[in-house]
Scaffold this active site. Structure first.
Site, PDB file in Angstrom:
ATOM      1  N   GLU A   1       0.894  -1.171   0.000  1.00  0.00           N
ATOM      2  CA  GLU A   1       0.000   0.000   0.000  1.00  0.00           C
ATOM      3  C   GLU A   1       0.920   1.206   0.000  1.00  0.00           C
ATOM      4  OE1 GLU A   1      -3.203  -0.025  -0.265  1.00  0.00           O
ATOM      5  OE2 GLU A   1      -3.710  -2.100   0.177  1.00  0.00           O
TER       6      GLU A   1
ATOM      7  N   CYS B   1      -2.314   9.120   2.665  1.00  0.00           N
ATOM      8  CA  CYS B   1      -1.963   8.629   1.320  1.00  0.00           C
ATOM      9  C   CYS B   1      -3.075   8.891   0.304  1.00  0.00           C
ATOM     10  CB  CYS B   1      -1.636   7.157   1.369  1.00  0.00           C
ATOM     11  SG  CYS B   1      -2.938   6.200   2.116  1.00  0.00           S
TER      12      CYS B   1
HETATM   13  P1  NAP Z   1       8.347   4.937   4.772  1.00  0.00           P
HETATM   14  O1  NAP Z   1       9.536   5.767   5.009  1.00  0.00           O
HETATM   15  O2  NAP Z   1       8.326   4.069   3.573  1.00  0.00           O
HETATM   16  O3  NAP Z   1       8.174   4.064   6.101  1.00  0.00           O
HETATM   17  C1  NAP Z   1       7.161   3.100   6.237  1.00  0.00           C
HETATM   18  C2  NAP Z   1       7.661   1.984   7.137  1.00  0.00           C
HETATM   19  O4  NAP Z   1       8.755   1.328   6.513  1.00  0.00           O
HETATM   20  C3  NAP Z   1       8.193   2.480   8.478  1.00  0.00           C
HETATM   21  O5  NAP Z   1       7.943   1.498   9.452  1.00  0.00           O
HETATM   22  C4  NAP Z   1       9.680   2.583   8.223  1.00  0.00           C
HETATM   23  O6  NAP Z   1      10.465   2.552   9.375  1.00  0.00           O
HETATM   24  C5  NAP Z   1       9.885   1.359   7.377  1.00  0.00           C
HETATM   25  N1  NAP Z   1      11.087   1.388   6.568  1.00  0.00           N
HETATM   26  C6  NAP Z   1      11.762   2.446   6.092  1.00  0.00           C
HETATM   27  N2  NAP Z   1      12.815   2.031   5.352  1.00  0.00           N
HETATM   28  C7  NAP Z   1      12.788   0.679   5.377  1.00  0.00           C
HETATM   29  C8  NAP Z   1      13.603  -0.337   4.805  1.00  0.00           C
HETATM   30  N3  NAP Z   1      14.665  -0.065   4.052  1.00  0.00           N
HETATM   31  N4  NAP Z   1      13.272  -1.636   5.037  1.00  0.00           N
HETATM   32  C9  NAP Z   1      12.207  -1.941   5.799  1.00  0.00           C
HETATM   33  N5  NAP Z   1      11.400  -1.022   6.365  1.00  0.00           N
HETATM   34  C10 NAP Z   1      11.692   0.265   6.152  1.00  0.00           C
HETATM   35  O7  NAP Z   1       7.024   5.774   4.676  1.00  0.00           O
HETATM   36  P2  NAP Z   1       6.497   6.874   5.685  1.00  0.00           P
HETATM   37  O8  NAP Z   1       7.222   8.123   5.438  1.00  0.00           O
HETATM   38  O9  NAP Z   1       6.518   6.318   7.053  1.00  0.00           O
HETATM   39  O10 NAP Z   1       4.959   6.999   5.245  1.00  0.00           O
HETATM   40  C11 NAP Z   1       4.548   7.873   4.283  1.00  0.00           C
HETATM   41  C12 NAP Z   1       4.249   7.146   2.989  1.00  0.00           C
HETATM   42  O11 NAP Z   1       3.349   6.072   3.217  1.00  0.00           O
HETATM   43  C13 NAP Z   1       3.556   8.053   1.998  1.00  0.00           C
HETATM   44  O12 NAP Z   1       4.109   7.879   0.725  1.00  0.00           O
HETATM   45  C14 NAP Z   1       2.118   7.562   2.004  1.00  0.00           C
HETATM   46  O13 NAP Z   1       1.408   7.811   0.840  1.00  0.00           O
HETATM   47  C15 NAP Z   1       2.303   6.112   2.256  1.00  0.00           C
HETATM   48  N6  NAP Z   1       1.083   5.536   2.813  1.00  0.00           N
HETATM   49  C16 NAP Z   1       0.347   4.725   2.019  1.00  0.00           C
HETATM   50  C17 NAP Z   1      -0.847   4.200   2.490  1.00  0.00           C
HETATM   51  C18 NAP Z   1      -1.663   3.273   1.638  1.00  0.00           C
HETATM   52  O14 NAP Z   1      -2.538   2.624   2.173  1.00  0.00           O
HETATM   53  N7  NAP Z   1      -1.410   3.186   0.356  1.00  0.00           N
HETATM   54  C19 NAP Z   1      -1.281   4.499   3.782  1.00  0.00           C
HETATM   55  C20 NAP Z   1      -0.499   5.324   4.575  1.00  0.00           C
HETATM   56  C21 NAP Z   1       0.691   5.846   4.069  1.00  0.00           C
HETATM   57  P3  NAP Z   1      11.024   3.940   9.992  1.00  0.00           P
HETATM   58  O15 NAP Z   1       9.844   4.721  10.365  1.00  0.00           O
HETATM   59  O16 NAP Z   1      11.813   3.510  11.156  1.00  0.00           O
HETATM   60  O17 NAP Z   1      11.826   4.583   8.900  1.00  0.00           O
END
Ligand code: NAP
Length: 504
Positions: free
Chosen positions: A274, A308
């Site tokens: 997602e 998102c």
């Molecule tokens: P993110 O940086 O991708 O982080 C999401 C999760 O992944 C966090 O738990 C993060 O941990 C972890 N993570 C980061 N780098 C990783 C890696 N290399 N390997 C494994 N896990 C890793 O995203 P975000 O900034 O938290 O969230 C914002 C994004 O999420 C936006 O683009 C939004 O659109 C999207 N989103 C999508 C939906 C949907 O349903 N489509 C819903 C909500 C949000 P850390 O926090 O410790 O970095």
């Protein structure tokens, strides 16, 4: 006398609520039913984005700790996969009930670690818990099928079985709902979970774990591994590559989603993604403009634009453009109140962290440098708090601007003028993302045409808020793979097995 008694009762109630809140704020991770520190003994701070105060310290776990969680989920799966659906359903129902009984405290935790206004946080708890409720019901409806065999002496049976241990990696913007939307479905299907919440919001995940304890979950069913942003890549890689993990469900940014997709390829793991969106919000000439403005406010400013499915590009037809912009500006100025989000009068919180604030700021600067018109906002609101940004409205948007192509994830509205339906659809679909799209029109033929032609997984038609447990949530193109919620949400966690019964 009566008044005195009432005051005393209120005092005792408040003390009880404060104690309950504190009992839910856990400073240890949850592995195999045990509250656990990191093997290294290190911790990281959970910081309140409103005032930068440290809310708690939680274990900074590494791969060794995550491995233990995977092993415990693997052991728990041996039993859980055979627990009858009715019992799985009952246990989820208990979890739903304890979450409901603690909704006020959970909302406070969400506000403390994410900065979300308390009222929105409470709504998120209700929304998040609706997935536990929904999947407690769906657990009993995971049906197989009998298919007519071409051979008279054979019968074709199809059964659905749980895939095994699942790794759930979740973001900070919906600290409870992004976990329950996955874990509710996984547990209902008979899978066991290892949850890796975001660095910014681990406390809600730990509070959920505490409530699984109170609901009587067997050990190992629901594990929470907390880690800092520095350790997330290694922990994530381990979860993706461990042979004991059958599938991954990830919500977060598209870049990280692509990385996890690659990591899962080696083991040909089941994966649900997602990812980010770039939602168009189209207002046609025939629209009810008042309703469109209401939908725009709800879609854009929920969680300070850090959603998102938030509208990212407003496309407004030329005849109603000026009216829409002027009405939206008025609503923004009159309705939005920045401030301490624990206070009910404030409905716009801070951005989650410094990088997010800088990203929003640089996107606005880029648009202004390239000739965008600023109607309101355009600056940090530092007098309110270090991570606040003013609600901002920009027009004169062109394709070379970052706001045209990137997910803003902040309280910034960009409005583009268009002439024809065809042009609006071209602009709307000219993106690698395809999560949600919205449009307002009162022309029924247009409603059918546009709904069909928008390249997204979800469409809001004369509606700005569309998420609900009953409906399938997910995107197309680079916005993801699979669906969460609805009866389709279970499919991510089951595989189909064909049984050929011969010689009948
Ligand atoms: P993110 O940086 O991708 O982080 C999401 C999760 O992944 C966090 O738990 C993060 O941990 C972890 N993570 C980061 N780098 C990783 C890696 N290399 N390997 C494994 N896990 C890793 O995203 P975000 O900034 O938290 O969230 C914002 C994004 O999420 C936006 O683009 C939004 O659109 C999207 N989103 C999508 C939906 C949907 O349903 N489509 C819903 C909500 C949000 P850390 O926090 O410790 O970095």
């Amino acid at each position: 006398m009566l008044c005195h008694l009432t005051a005393r009762r209120v005092f005792i109630f408040k003390q009880f609520m404060a104690a309950r809140y504190l009992s839910l704020v856990q400073e240890k991770a949850f592995v195999n039913g045990v509250w656990t520190e990191a093997k290294s003994g290190t911790t990281f701070d959970v910081v309140n984005p409103y005032n930068q105060s440290v809310v708690a310290k939680v274990p900074d776990m590494s791969t060794g700790d995550a491995e233990k969680a995977i092993n415990s989920a693997y052991e728990a799966f041996r039993t859980w996969q055979n627990v009858p659906a009715k019992e799985r359903s009952s246990l989820l129902r208990k979890w739903y009930q304890v979450v409901d009984s603690n909704k006020e405290e959970l909302a406070k935790i969400i506000t403390a670690e994410s900065g979300k206004p308390l009222k929105e946080a409470l709504n998120e708890v209700l929304y998040g818990n609706s997935f536990i409720e929904w999947f407690s019901e769906e657990a009993r409806r995971i049906h197989g099928e009998i298919i007519e065999s071409p051979v008279g002496t054979r019968e074709i049976m199809v059964v659905k079985q749980p895939i095994g241990v699942v790794g759930l990696i979740t973001p900070w913007n919906f600290p409870i709902a992004m976990i329950t939307r996955k874990a509710g479905a996984a547990l209902a299907a008979g899978c066991t979970c290892v949850v890796k919440p975001a660095e910014d919001t681990p406390l809600t995940a730990l509070a959920l774990a505490k409530l699984t304890e109170e609901a009587g979950f067997p050990k190992g069913l629901f594990n929470v591994v907390t880690c800092s942003r520095d350790n997330a890549p290694a922990v994530g890689k381990l979860i993706c590559e461990s042979p004991k993990v059958a599938g991954i469900s990830f919500t977060g940014s598209t870049n990280v989603g692509k990385l996890l997709y690659k990591q899962c390829a080696q083991g040909v793991k089941r994966i649900g993604l997602e990812l980010g969106g770039n939602a168009p919000f189209i207002v046609f000439d025939s629209a009810d403009i008042q309703k469109a403005v209401g939908g725009a406010m709800a879609s854009k400013f929920r969680n300070c634009g850090q959603t998102c499915v938030s509208a990212n590009r407003f496309l407004v037809q030329e005849n109603v453009f000026d009216q829409f912009v002027s009405m939206l500006k008025q609503e923004m100025v009159q309705q939005l109140r920045l401030g301490d989000t624990t206070k009910p009068e404030n409905n716009l919180g801070p951005l989650i962290n410094q990088p997010q604030l800088e990203k929003v700021e640089s996107i606005v600067k880029d648009a202004l440098q390239k000739g965008a018109n600023l109607h309101v906002g355009g600056n940090r609101a530092s007098s309110v708090g270090p991570l606040f940004y003013e609600p901002t409205l920009l027009t004169g948007i062109t394709p070379d601007m970052r706001c045209y192509n990137e997910e803003i994830f902040g309280p910034v509205v960009t409005v583009i003028k268009f002439k024809s339906e065809e042009e609006a659809l071209d602009i709307a679909n000219n993106t690698h993302s395809g999560l949600a799209g919205y449009f307002y029109s009162s022309n029924m033929a247009q409603v059918r045409r546009v709904a069909k032609q928008l390249c997204v997984g979800m469409v809001g038609i004369n509606e700005g808020i569309i998420s609900t447990a009953e409906a399938p949530f997910g995107g197309v193109k680079e916005s993801g793979i699979g669906r969460e919620g609805s009866h389709h949400g279970i499919d991510e966690y089951t595989f189909i097995k064909y049984l050929c019964v011969g010689n009948l």
